[in-house]
Structures are given as structure tokens and as C-alpha cells.
Design a protein around this motif. Structure first.
Motif, mmCIF file in Angstrom:
data_model
loop_
_atom_site.group_PDB
_atom_site.id
_atom_site.type_symbol
_atom_site.label_atom_id
_atom_site.label_comp_id
_atom_site.label_asym_id
_atom_site.label_seq_id
_atom_site.Cartn_x
_atom_site.Cartn_y
_atom_site.Cartn_z
ATOM 1 N N LYS A 17 9.079 -30.916 13.810
ATOM 2 C CA LYS A 17 7.713 -30.637 14.245
ATOM 3 C C LYS A 17 7.687 -29.368 15.083
ATOM 4 O O LYS A 17 8.557 -29.144 15.907
ATOM 5 C CB LYS A 17 7.177 -31.796 15.080
ATOM 6 C CG LYS A 17 7.188 -33.135 14.373
ATOM 7 C CD LYS A 17 6.023 -33.280 13.451
ATOM 8 C CE LYS A 17 5.976 -34.685 12.871
ATOM 9 N NZ LYS A 17 4.875 -34.882 11.992
ATOM 10 N N LYS A 19 5.932 -27.653 18.041
ATOM 11 C CA LYS A 19 5.112 -28.045 19.184
ATOM 12 C C LYS A 19 4.341 -26.833 19.688
ATOM 13 O O LYS A 19 4.942 -25.843 20.098
ATOM 14 C CB LYS A 19 5.989 -28.587 20.305
ATOM 15 C CG LYS A 19 6.767 -29.819 19.938
ATOM 16 C CD LYS A 19 7.648 -30.217 21.100
ATOM 17 C CE LYS A 19 8.630 -31.291 20.711
ATOM 18 N NZ LYS A 19 9.589 -31.538 21.803
ATOM 19 N N LEU A 50 2.524 -30.260 15.967
ATOM 20 C CA LEU A 50 2.126 -31.110 17.092
ATOM 21 C C LEU A 50 1.367 -30.242 18.086
ATOM 22 O O LEU A 50 1.919 -29.287 18.622
ATOM 23 C CB LEU A 50 3.352 -31.705 17.788
ATOM 24 C CG LEU A 50 4.165 -32.721 17.019
ATOM 25 C CD1 LEU A 50 5.394 -33.122 17.820
ATOM 26 C CD2 LEU A 50 3.326 -33.951 16.724
ATOM 27 N N THR A 52 -0.716 -29.922 21.609
ATOM 28 C CA THR A 52 -1.057 -30.491 22.911
ATOM 29 C C THR A 52 -2.030 -29.532 23.572
ATOM 30 O O THR A 52 -1.762 -28.333 23.666
ATOM 31 C CB THR A 52 0.185 -30.672 23.806
ATOM 32 O OG1 THR A 52 1.102 -31.526 23.132
ATOM 33 C CG2 THR A 52 -0.198 -31.292 25.138
ATOM 34 N N MET A 129 7.535 -29.742 28.399
ATOM 35 C CA MET A 129 7.275 -30.322 27.080
ATOM 36 C C MET A 129 8.186 -29.753 26.006
ATOM 37 O O MET A 129 8.243 -30.286 24.897
ATOM 38 C CB MET A 129 5.815 -30.085 26.686
ATOM 39 C CG MET A 129 4.832 -30.821 27.558
ATOM 40 S SD MET A 129 3.118 -30.392 27.177
ATOM 41 C CE MET A 129 3.067 -30.624 25.429
ATOM 42 N N VAL A 131 7.794 -26.849 24.394
ATOM 43 C CA VAL A 131 6.960 -26.353 23.297
ATOM 44 C C VAL A 131 7.595 -25.127 22.637
ATOM 45 O O VAL A 131 8.393 -24.412 23.241
ATOM 46 C CB VAL A 131 5.514 -26.036 23.754
ATOM 47 C CG1 VAL A 131 4.839 -27.259 24.329
ATOM 48 C CG2 VAL A 131 5.466 -24.890 24.722
#
Length: 173
Positions: A17, A19, A50, A52, A129, A131
Motif C-alpha cells: 500500500k 500511504k 491508503l 489519511t 505514520m 507515510v
């Protein structure tokens, strides 16, 4: 990180994924950044994306200077609590609007509200996170305003630990 993005783009069996963190506030520019991510990254990463969505609430200054030359005035606890509650409600409304945009595109996204200096918190949350990309809108401040006010996007570009995509305002805005 690049290898995971390449694997995701190629649709390989080991696709990971990607991010992406999108920082939003109440500006049209931040929602244009979200829209850009949905328009441009979604087609390449499809189910491997993904998203956020993060909103940073700036802390309330605990003192106010009502007039030049006058001593600082400190707000009461009830005033601080009232302002904090209003900020939380505004943040929830902003994130609800962002989620509506994602839902219309049939994209699931996570949201997060954090408190602090937006410049620093965007970088910190991205680090926490892990990312792969930070997407942020640019308000298009002129050189003078940017020199006095600072630019969140400039700070994130120079202090972020992952690639940063700055989406400039569209010509129509």
C-alpha cells in the motif's frame, strides 16, 4: 519506499500500500490538494492507496494584547475551554467534508486531528505514520506575506522525511 511504490504501480503480487497523508484546513487550496490526489494518484494505485487526512488545530495563545502599550490580558479557563470546543467542532466539520469528497469517489480514508504548530505537526505525524507522500495545498502567498507569516508548505518541504507534493491553487481560484 520507492520499491513499494513501483510494485504497487505495476500491480505486482507483492504490491504494498502507498500511504499518502493529505493535510487539510478550511482553505479551498487544501481541498484542491485532496482532489488532486484523488484525481491523479487513485488511477495509478487504485486499491493500493491508503489516504489519511490530517487537520492540525493551532493552540490558542494564552494571552492577548488588546491595544499597543497595554499589558497582556489572559483569558479565563472558560474562554479557553469554549475556544477549544469550537476548534474541535470546526476540525470535525473540515474532516467530514474531506471524507465526503472521498466517499463520493468510493475511496476509504482515515482522519486524524492533532494539536500544535501545523508546520511541525504535519512533519511529525508523517514520521509517526510512516507515510510515503505528504500532499499539501499552497495558498500562493506572495513573497512579502511568506516572509512575515512563513509558509507551511515551505517548512514541510524542507523538514519532511518523505516526498512532499505541493499543489498550487488552480487558475480558476
Amino acid at each position: 519506499m520507492e520499491s513499494s511504490a513501483v510494485a504497487a504501480a505495476s500491480g505486482g503480487a507483492a504490491a504494498e500500500k502507498m500511504k499518502v497523508m493529505v493535510a487539510v484546513d478550511d482553505s479551498d487550496e487544501s481541498f484542491q490538494a485532496l482532489q488532486w490526489v484523488l484525481d491523479n494518484l487513485l488511477q495509478n494505485y487504485q486499491s493500493n492507496l491508503l489516504i489519511t487526512i490530517v487537520h492540525v488545530i493551532e493552540p490558542l495563545s494564552h494571552f492577548v494584547y488588546p491595544n499597543p502599550g497595554v499589558h497582556a490580558v489572559f483569558p479565563t479557563t472558560s474562554v479557553i475551554e469554549s475556544v477549544n470546543k469550537a476548534q474541535e467542532e470546526d476540525a470535525s466539520d473540515i474532516l467530514a467534508h474531506a471524507l465526503d469528497i472521498c466517499t463520493q469517489r468510493m475511496v476509504k480514508a482515515k482522519t486524524s486531528i492533532v494539536r500544535g504548530d501545523p508546520k511541525e505537526m504535519i512533519c511529525n505525524v508523517a514520521d509517526q505514520m510512516g507515510v510515503d507522500l505528504i500532499a499539501i495545498g499552497s495558498r500562493g502567498l506572495g513573497k512579502v506575506k511568506r516572509a512575515f507569516m512563513g509558509s507551511v508548505s515551505d517548512y514541510v518541504i524542507h523538514h519532511g522525511s518523505c516526498p512532499v507534493l505541493v499543489i498550487k491553487p488552480s487558475a480558476a481560484s
